[in-house]
Design a protein around this motif. Structure first.
Motif, short mmCIF file in Angstrom:
data_model
loop_
_atom_site.label_atom_id
_atom_site.label_comp_id
_atom_site.label_asym_id
_atom_site.label_seq_id
_atom_site.Cartn_x
_atom_site.Cartn_y
_atom_site.Cartn_z
N LYS A 23 -0.28 -21.46 4.04
CA LYS A 23 0.44 -20.06 4.82
C LYS A 23 2.16 -19.65 4.29
CE LYS A 23 -2.00 -19.22 8.37
NZ LYS A 23 -2.74 -18.14 8.36
N LEU A 24 2.00 -18.77 3.80
CA LEU A 24 3.71 -18.50 3.26
C LEU A 24 4.81 -18.01 3.99
CD1 LEU A 24 2.18 -16.74 -0.29
CD2 LEU A 24 3.05 -18.84 0.59
N THR A 25 3.84 -17.43 5.35
CA THR A 25 5.38 -16.54 6.42
C THR A 25 3.75 -16.73 7.88
OG1 THR A 25 4.22 -14.76 6.72
CG2 THR A 25 5.96 -15.10 4.75
N GLN A 26 4.98 -17.50 8.52
CA GLN A 26 4.07 -17.20 10.10
C GLN A 26 2.68 -15.83 10.93
OE1 GLN A 26 6.69 -17.85 12.95
NE2 GLN A 26 7.00 -20.13 12.20
N VAL A 27 3.88 -15.06 9.53
CA VAL A 27 2.64 -13.36 9.70
C VAL A 27 1.91 -12.47 8.43
CG1 VAL A 27 4.44 -12.12 11.72
CG2 VAL A 27 4.69 -11.61 9.48
N ASP A 28 1.19 -13.75 8.13
CA ASP A 28 0.56 -14.11 7.10
C ASP A 28 -0.64 -12.88 7.12
OD1 ASP A 28 2.00 -15.74 5.32
OD2 ASP A 28 0.58 -17.25 5.35
N GLU A 29 -1.39 -12.95 8.61
CA GLU A 29 -2.93 -12.15 8.80
C GLU A 29 -1.37 -10.77 9.14
OE1 GLU A 29 -5.67 -13.29 8.53
OE2 GLU A 29 -5.16 -14.75 8.27
N ARG A 30 -0.90 -10.58 9.59
CA ARG A 30 -0.74 -9.24 10.00
C ARG A 30 -0.03 -8.53 8.90
NH1 ARG A 30 4.44 -7.51 13.45
NH2 ARG A 30 4.34 -5.46 13.31
N TYR A 32 -1.47 -8.90 5.51
CA TYR A 32 -2.71 -8.74 4.94
C TYR A 32 -3.27 -7.85 5.93
CZ TYR A 32 -7.58 -9.14 3.00
OH TYR A 32 -8.74 -8.70 2.30
N GLU A 33 -3.57 -7.77 7.03
CA GLU A 33 -4.01 -6.27 7.90
C GLU A 33 -3.58 -5.62 7.45
OE1 GLU A 33 -4.24 -7.49 11.95
OE2 GLU A 33 -5.57 -8.76 11.28
N GLU A 34 -2.61 -5.05 7.33
CA GLU A 34 -1.38 -3.89 7.26
C GLU A 34 -1.20 -3.54 6.05
OE1 GLU A 34 0.30 -0.74 8.07
OE2 GLU A 34 0.42 -2.11 9.56
N PHE A 35 -1.72 -4.61 4.40
CA PHE A 35 -1.70 -4.40 3.63
C PHE A 35 -2.66 -3.66 2.96
CE2 PHE A 35 -3.74 -5.34 -0.29
CZ PHE A 35 -2.96 -5.29 -1.84
N ARG A 36 -4.15 -4.04 3.54
CA ARG A 36 -5.26 -2.92 3.84
C ARG A 36 -5.79 -1.99 4.47
NH1 ARG A 36 -7.53 -3.97 -1.05
NH2 ARG A 36 -7.26 -6.01 -1.44
N ARG A 37 -5.10 -2.08 5.23
CA ARG A 37 -4.93 -0.54 6.48
C ARG A 37 -4.56 0.40 4.99
NH1 ARG A 37 -4.91 -2.13 11.47
NH2 ARG A 37 -3.40 -3.44 11.29
N LEU A 66 9.60 -2.17 3.98
CA LEU A 66 11.22 -2.60 5.00
C LEU A 66 9.76 -2.69 6.32
CD1 LEU A 66 12.40 0.56 4.13
CD2 LEU A 66 13.11 -2.01 3.73
N SER A 67 8.47 -2.26 6.72
CA SER A 67 8.11 -2.87 7.80
C SER A 67 7.85 -4.21 8.49
CB SER A 67 6.71 -2.13 7.92
OG SER A 67 6.33 -2.67 7.36
N PHE A 68 8.41 -5.34 7.44
CA PHE A 68 8.23 -6.60 7.95
C PHE A 68 9.84 -6.89 8.14
CE2 PHE A 68 4.16 -5.77 6.05
CZ PHE A 68 3.53 -6.16 6.90
N ASP A 74 13.64 -12.45 3.88
CA ASP A 74 13.68 -11.89 1.74
C ASP A 74 13.34 -10.16 1.85
OD1 ASP A 74 16.00 -13.02 1.20
OD2 ASP A 74 14.50 -14.53 0.54
N PHE A 75 12.05 -10.15 3.28
CA PHE A 75 11.59 -9.25 3.25
C PHE A 75 11.71 -8.16 2.54
CE2 PHE A 75 14.59 -7.34 6.17
CZ PHE A 75 14.79 -6.14 5.53
N SER A 76 12.51 -7.07 1.63
CA SER A 76 12.91 -6.18 0.87
C SER A 76 13.25 -6.19 -0.34
CB SER A 76 14.34 -5.83 1.40
OG SER A 76 15.71 -6.68 1.11
N TYR A 77 13.18 -7.65 -0.65
CA TYR A 77 12.99 -7.42 -2.39
C TYR A 77 12.08 -7.06 -2.56
CZ TYR A 77 15.82 -11.39 -2.58
OH TYR A 77 17.07 -12.51 -1.91
N GLY A 78 10.99 -7.11 -2.47
CA GLY A 78 9.69 -5.71 -3.31
C GLY A 78 10.30 -4.86 -2.65
#
Length: 85
Positions: A23-30, A32-37, A66-68, A74-78
């Motif tokens: 688990k890299l973050t507490q919102v990994d599943e979210r 991933y789901e948003e990435f796939r969407r 930015l949605s995270f 460090d959400f904005s590094y990407g």
């Protein structure tokens, strides 16, 4: 530069642990789901740099990252890396 450094750290981490226990973050599943969407047709097994650098891709990556804000440190590094591409 920072995004690349973080990517190296995460790559080393995910390479040393069985993925189902990682688990890299507490919102990994979210994430991933948003990435796939957002990136339904993006092949992650073989990335095409030209596809990632396209204007259409840039228009998707920045809002995705930015949605995270507020959920992932460090959400904005990407997002910064994609703007500089």
């Amino acid at each position: 530069m920072k995004a690349h450094q973080h990517a190296q750290v995460y790559f080393n981490l995910i390479s040393s642990v069985e993925p189902k226990f990682l688990k890299l973050t507490q919102v990994d599943e979210r994430i991933y789901e948003e990435f796939r969407r957002t990136f339904r047709n993006l092949r992650v097994d073989v990335l095409d740099p030209e596809e990632l650098k396209s204007e259409a891709a840039k228009e998707k990556w920045r809002p995705f990252c930015l949605s995270f804000e507020g959920m992932v440190k460090d959400f904005s590094y990407g997002a910064k890396a994609w703007v500089e591409f």
